[in-house]
Enzyme design. Structure first.
Site, PDB file in Angstrom:
ATOM      1  N   HIS A   1      35.839  27.419  28.484  1.00  8.86           N
ATOM      2  CA  HIS A   1      35.515  28.680  29.144  1.00  8.86           C
ATOM      3  C   HIS A   1      35.965  28.689  30.595  1.00  8.86           C
ATOM      4  CE1 HIS A   1      32.283  25.975  30.336  1.00  8.86           C
ATOM      5  NE2 HIS A   1      32.167  26.729  31.430  1.00  8.86           N
TER       6      HIS A   1
ATOM      7  N   HIS B   1      38.778  28.391  36.987  1.00 12.44           N
ATOM      8  CA  HIS B   1      39.610  27.362  36.371  1.00 12.44           C
ATOM      9  C   HIS B   1      39.076  27.084  34.977  1.00 12.44           C
ATOM     10  CE1 HIS B   1      36.065  25.367  37.851  1.00 12.44           C
ATOM     11  NE2 HIS B   1      36.266  24.460  36.917  1.00 12.44           N
TER      12      HIS B   1
END
Length: 225
Positions: free
Chosen positions: A71, A151
Site C-alpha cells: 500500500h 512511497h
C-alpha cells in the site's frame, strides 16, 4: 525546475510510512499501545502488483510482508477524538477527490533515519501529498515528526544486507496503476487493524466488517507515514 523523487525525499524529510505504522514508512512495531480508537488511511495496490510486492518482501526476509498488504500510506496512526466526525471528514475528502495515476520506478531508502527501502513514486507524488494534507486536517489534524513522503515499502527492519538486497533487486522495477479510492482503517484495542470502509473517489463507499490486518502496531506518533 521539477524536483526528482530523491530531491523531494531529502527536502521533505528522511521519514516515511507503511500503514498501519507510525514511521515515515508507516510501519507497525511490536510493543505499541496506541489509542484504542485510531485511524489509518491507505491506498491499496491493485492485483497482481500487490502480490508481486508482497512476494518480494517475503524474499527479502521481511516478516511484515506476509501480514501488511502492499500500500501507500496516506494517514498513519492518528487518534480519532470523535469517530463520527472523523468518518464524515474522510468521506467528504473522498467525494471531492478525483482519480489519478501513480507510476513507481526504482528504489530509495530512508536510512540511516529509518531502516526502510521503498519504491519511488515518480508520477502521482504531489497528488498523494495533497490528498494527505486534506485528510490530515480537521478532526485528524496533528503535528507529525516527519514530513509526509508517499512511497511503497518493499523492506524494513531486516538488517543492512537484506535492505541492500531489496534496493539492488528492485532498482529497475517500474509499474503504473490508477488510484480510484482509499481504505479507512480503525486500530482496535487488541492491536488489530480493521478495514472499516473502502471509499471510491467521487462519492461512494463500501462499509466493511470482517477484513483485518493483524500486525503488531507501531508506537503512534513516533514518525509518520
Amino acid at each position: 525546475m521539477a524536483k526528482s523523487a530523491d530531491q523531494r525525499a531529502s527536502t521533505r524529510a528522511a521519514g516515511s510510512g507503511e500503514l498501519l505504522n507510525a514511521h515515515a514508512d508507516g510501519r507497525l512495531k511490536a510493543g505499541a499501545d496506541p489509542d484504542p480508537r485510531c485511524v489509518g488511511i491507505i491506498v491499496a495496490l491493485p492485483e497482481p502488483l500487490a502480490t508481486e510486492i508482497t512476494n518480494f518482501r517475503r524474499t527479502f526476509g521481511d516478516r511484515l510482508g506476509a501480514v501488511i498488504p502492499a500500500h501507500i500510506t496516506l494517514v498513519t496512526t492518528t487518534p480519532a477524538e470523535d469517530w463520527e466526525e472523523t468518518v464524515g471528514h474522510v468521506r467528504e475528502v473522498a467525494r471531492e477527490q478525483r482519480p489519478f495515476t501513480v507510476a513507481v520506478s526504482g528504489t530509495a531508502s530512508f536510512r540511516p533515519v529509518s531502516p526502510v527501502v521503498y519504491l519511488q513514486i515518480q508520477e502521482g507524488f504531489e497528488e498523494c501529498v495533497r490528498l494527505h494534507e486534506k485528510l490530515q486536517s480537521g478532526p485528524l489534524a496533528r503535528d507529525l515528526a516527519f514530513n509526509f513522503h508517499p512511497h511503497i515499502t518493499v523492506a524494513h527492519d531486516i538488517g543492512a544486507a537484506g535492505l541492500d538486497e531489496a534496493a539492488g533487486t528492485l532498482e529497475d522495477f517500474a509499474a503504473t496503476f490508477p488510484v480510484t479510492g482509499m481504505g479507512l482503517y480503525e486500530h482496535d484495542s487488541s492491536g488489530v487493524w480493521l478495514l472499516k470502509e473502502e471509499l471510491n473517489f467521487g462519492g461512494t463507499s463500501e462499509k466493511q466488517s470482517t477484513r483485518r490486518c493483524e500486525a503488531a502496531a507501531d508506537r503512534a506518533g513516533k514518525t509518520q507515514a
